[in-house]
Structure formats: C-alpha cells, structure tokens
Design a protein around this motif. Structure first.
Motif, mmCIF file in Angstrom:
data_model
loop_
_atom_site.group_PDB
_atom_site.id
_atom_site.type_symbol
_atom_site.label_atom_id
_atom_site.label_comp_id
_atom_site.label_asym_id
_atom_site.label_seq_id
_atom_site.Cartn_x
_atom_site.Cartn_y
_atom_site.Cartn_z
ATOM 1 N N ASP A 219 34.204 43.969 54.969
ATOM 2 C CA ASP A 219 32.856 44.354 55.007
ATOM 3 C C ASP A 219 32.755 45.261 54.142
ATOM 4 N N GLU A 220 31.656 45.088 53.633
ATOM 5 C CA GLU A 220 31.174 45.740 52.099
ATOM 6 C C GLU A 220 31.453 47.253 52.103
ATOM 7 N N TYR A 221 31.238 48.053 53.268
ATOM 8 C CA TYR A 221 31.100 49.300 53.149
ATOM 9 C C TYR A 221 32.329 49.631 52.940
ATOM 10 N N VAL A 222 33.160 49.115 53.425
ATOM 11 C CA VAL A 222 35.254 49.173 52.564
ATOM 12 C C VAL A 222 34.899 49.614 51.686
ATOM 13 N N TYR A 223 34.909 48.546 50.781
ATOM 14 C CA TYR A 223 34.891 48.695 49.022
ATOM 15 C C TYR A 223 34.248 50.550 48.766
ATOM 16 N N ALA A 224 33.590 50.291 49.095
ATOM 17 C CA ALA A 224 32.490 51.119 48.592
ATOM 18 C C ALA A 224 32.972 52.690 49.509
ATOM 19 N N ALA A 225 33.744 52.724 50.644
ATOM 20 C CA ALA A 225 34.277 53.591 51.240
ATOM 21 C C ALA A 225 35.876 54.049 50.660
ATOM 22 N N LEU A 226 36.298 53.179 49.299
ATOM 23 C CA LEU A 226 37.335 53.597 48.409
ATOM 24 C C LEU A 226 36.801 53.838 47.316
ATOM 25 N N ARG A 227 35.545 53.657 46.888
ATOM 26 C CA ARG A 227 35.486 53.889 45.717
ATOM 27 C C ARG A 227 35.256 56.021 45.790
ATOM 28 N N ALA A 228 34.641 56.117 46.999
ATOM 29 C CA ALA A 228 34.235 57.210 48.079
ATOM 30 C C ALA A 228 35.712 58.642 47.852
ATOM 31 N N GLY A 229 36.763 57.813 47.676
ATOM 32 C CA GLY A 229 37.929 58.633 47.869
ATOM 33 C C GLY A 229 38.300 58.000 49.185
ATOM 34 N N ALA A 230 38.083 57.687 49.596
ATOM 35 C CA ALA A 230 38.904 57.249 51.045
ATOM 36 C C ALA A 230 40.262 56.560 50.813
ATOM 37 N N SER A 231 41.230 57.004 51.901
ATOM 38 C CA SER A 231 43.124 56.851 51.391
ATOM 39 C C SER A 231 43.226 55.170 52.113
ATOM 40 N N GLY A 232 41.982 54.585 53.128
ATOM 41 C CA GLY A 232 42.304 53.616 53.312
ATOM 42 C C GLY A 232 41.771 53.390 54.908
ATOM 43 N N PHE A 233 41.766 52.604 55.240
ATOM 44 C CA PHE A 233 40.882 51.953 55.747
ATOM 45 C C PHE A 233 41.624 51.012 57.425
ATOM 46 N N LEU A 234 41.413 51.761 59.154
ATOM 47 C CA LEU A 234 41.499 50.990 60.029
ATOM 48 C C LEU A 234 41.121 49.606 61.203
ATOM 49 N N LEU A 235 41.017 48.834 61.361
ATOM 50 C CA LEU A 235 40.744 48.170 61.900
ATOM 51 C C LEU A 235 40.439 48.667 63.143
ATOM 52 N N LYS A 236 39.121 48.376 64.189
ATOM 53 C CA LYS A 236 39.240 49.417 65.125
ATOM 54 C C LYS A 236 40.194 48.701 66.811
ATOM 55 N N ASP A 237 40.465 47.229 66.343
ATOM 56 C CA ASP A 237 41.518 46.928 66.946
ATOM 57 C C ASP A 237 42.789 46.898 66.691
ATOM 58 N N THR A 238 43.225 48.569 66.195
ATOM 59 C CA THR A 238 44.666 49.017 65.398
ATOM 60 C C THR A 238 45.303 49.261 66.909
ATOM 61 N N GLY A 239 46.113 48.834 67.812
ATOM 62 C CA GLY A 239 46.874 49.417 68.677
ATOM 63 C C GLY A 239 47.224 51.043 68.142
ATOM 64 N N PRO A 240 47.843 51.597 69.680
ATOM 65 C CA PRO A 240 47.633 53.128 69.216
ATOM 66 C C PRO A 240 48.750 53.096 68.280
ATOM 67 N N GLU A 241 50.156 53.224 68.493
ATOM 68 C CA GLU A 241 51.006 53.325 68.140
ATOM 69 C C GLU A 241 51.007 53.191 66.299
ATOM 70 N N ARG A 242 50.289 52.448 66.048
ATOM 71 C CA ARG A 242 49.958 52.128 64.833
ATOM 72 C C ARG A 242 48.929 53.130 64.118
ATOM 73 N N LEU A 243 48.136 53.539 65.297
ATOM 74 C CA LEU A 243 46.766 54.617 64.655
ATOM 75 C C LEU A 243 48.055 55.624 64.801
ATOM 76 N N ILE A 244 48.474 56.105 64.913
ATOM 77 C CA ILE A 244 48.968 57.508 65.445
ATOM 78 C C ILE A 244 50.276 57.162 64.113
ATOM 79 N N GLU A 245 51.304 55.749 63.823
ATOM 80 C CA GLU A 245 51.566 55.810 62.232
ATOM 81 C C GLU A 245 50.678 55.814 61.387
ATOM 82 N N ALA A 246 49.127 55.570 61.578
ATOM 83 C CA ALA A 246 48.994 56.022 60.478
ATOM 84 C C ALA A 246 48.273 57.376 59.605
ATOM 85 N N VAL A 247 47.707 57.731 60.590
ATOM 86 C CA VAL A 247 47.772 59.496 60.582
ATOM 87 C C VAL A 247 48.311 59.746 60.325
#
Length: 221
Positions: free
Chosen positions: A89-117
């Motif tokens: 998603d091209e928006y992801v790159y723009a978000a990184l430039r805006a200062g986001a710390s990373g990104f997750l795909l929406k099919d990420t599993g529950p445990e991975r999401l918790i670990e990510a947070v």
C-alpha cells in the motif's frame, strides 16, 4: 499499563481489536475512533502510548492523522502502528514518513498483534524482516528521490551506521546486539542518536533513509 487508541472506520474490525486488546494483560484501551479527525481529537484528550491506525478512512486518512497527531503531541510521543489490508500500500510509505513506528497487516494473528503493541511501546520498530525488505526495496526501486531526505550519513559514527544498516535489514534490537556483541541498551542508544543526528522522528524513518542514502542496497545480503 500500555494505553492504546484504536482507529478504524469499520465497526466490526474496530470492535474486534478493542475486545482483543482489553483482554490482554498489561494493555488498556483508552479510546477508539472511526476516522482520522476523531483520532486526532481522542489522541489529544487521552494521550495514548500506542495508536492502532487504519490507513484508508473517509475524510482524514491514517497518514494525515498520524502526521497531525505527532505534530500536536507532547513528549512522550505516541507510537503509531498502521493497519492495512494491502501489503504493498503506497499509503504505508507516506505514513512512515509521517512518523509511524511500523505497520501490521489486518490478517495479523492475535498473539502477534499483542506482541506488536508491546514491542512498539518499548521503542522497537514493528516490521517482520521479510516484510521490511520487500516493502522498502519495492519502494526504493520505483520511487523518485525525496528532496528532504538527508544527503548523507557522514554525521554518524561507524558504529551508528552499522547499527542502522542492520536495523534496515530487518534485524531486531536483540539480533543486532548479538551480531555486534554489544548490549541491547547500547543498540537503542545508537539508534536514538542516529535519529537525533538525522532529525528523524522514528526508527522506521531511519530505515527508509538507510535505503535512500545507499547504506543498504536492495537485493544485497
């Protein structure tokens, strides 16, 4: 407790994320929003530690909301995790430039999401190594240079450049520490100094700079 804000325009996805986070130990959901404007307002009011931010929303999208939230926030700044359905998603790159710390795909599993947070709350960047390389290399191979990218990395020490190079390759702080035979705290110190010297707001931005300045060449080991 890690204070979190959930932003998504789809109510079922948002409700699912909120329920999952509320059930996780050590995480507190302090707010939710259905669009970027709402995210800016709730973030200013609740001052979350981590924001799960949908990228495509009506009105103010996740990229613009991230930039506005970080511009208005006071230290400590919240960590923003972009949520997207699309892994290119091209928006992801723009978000990184805006200062986001990373990104997750929406099919990420529950445990991975918790670990990510938890990881992002502690200051880590949140890309799986394979996804980091694929997305950034794809971006660098087809994007024009960005004018405000630092011209070089000569302000960094040799060790800072090496730590940045390994981070750009997708290694975690623990892996970098093991590779260089230094402590994790030292890795974090090098990365923090790198971001300060290059006037960057996040580790993700530093990784993009590493590719754009040629410190890391796509396709090389």
């Amino acid at each position: 407790m890690i204070r979190t804000l959930v932003v998504d325009d789809q109510i079922l996805i948002r409700a699912g994320l909120v329920a999952l986070l509320r059930a996780a130990p050590g995480i507190e959901v302090v707010g939710e929003a259905e669009d970027g404007d709402g995210a800016v307002e709730v973030a200013a009011r609740t001052r979350p530690d981590v924001i799960l931010m949908d990228i495509r929303m009506p009105g103010l999208d996740g990229t613009a909301a991230t930039e506005r939230i970080l511009a208005q926030a006071v230290d400590p700044l919240p960590r923003v995790l972009i949520l997207t359905t699309f892994d290119l998603d091209e928006y992801v790159y723009a978000a990184l430039r805006a200062g986001a710390s990373g990104f997750l795909l929406k099919d990420t599993g529950p445990e991975r999401l918790i670990e990510a947070v938890s990881a992002v709350a502690q200051g880590d960047m949140l890309f799986a190594p394979s996804v980091t390389r694929r997305l950034i290399e794809s971006y660098v191979n087809r994007a024009d240079a960005v004018p405000d990218t630092p011209a070089g990395l000569d302000v960094l020490t040799a060790r800072e450049r090496e730590v940045l190079r390994l981070a750009a390759k997708g290694l975690s702080n623990t892996e970098i520490a093991g590779r260089l035979h230094i402590g994790e705290a030292t890795v974090k110190t090098h990365l923090n100094r790198t971001m300060t010297k290059l006037d960057l707001d996040s580790r993700a931005q530093a990784v993009v700079v590493a590719y754009e300045t040629g410190l890391v060449v796509p396709g090389t080991p």
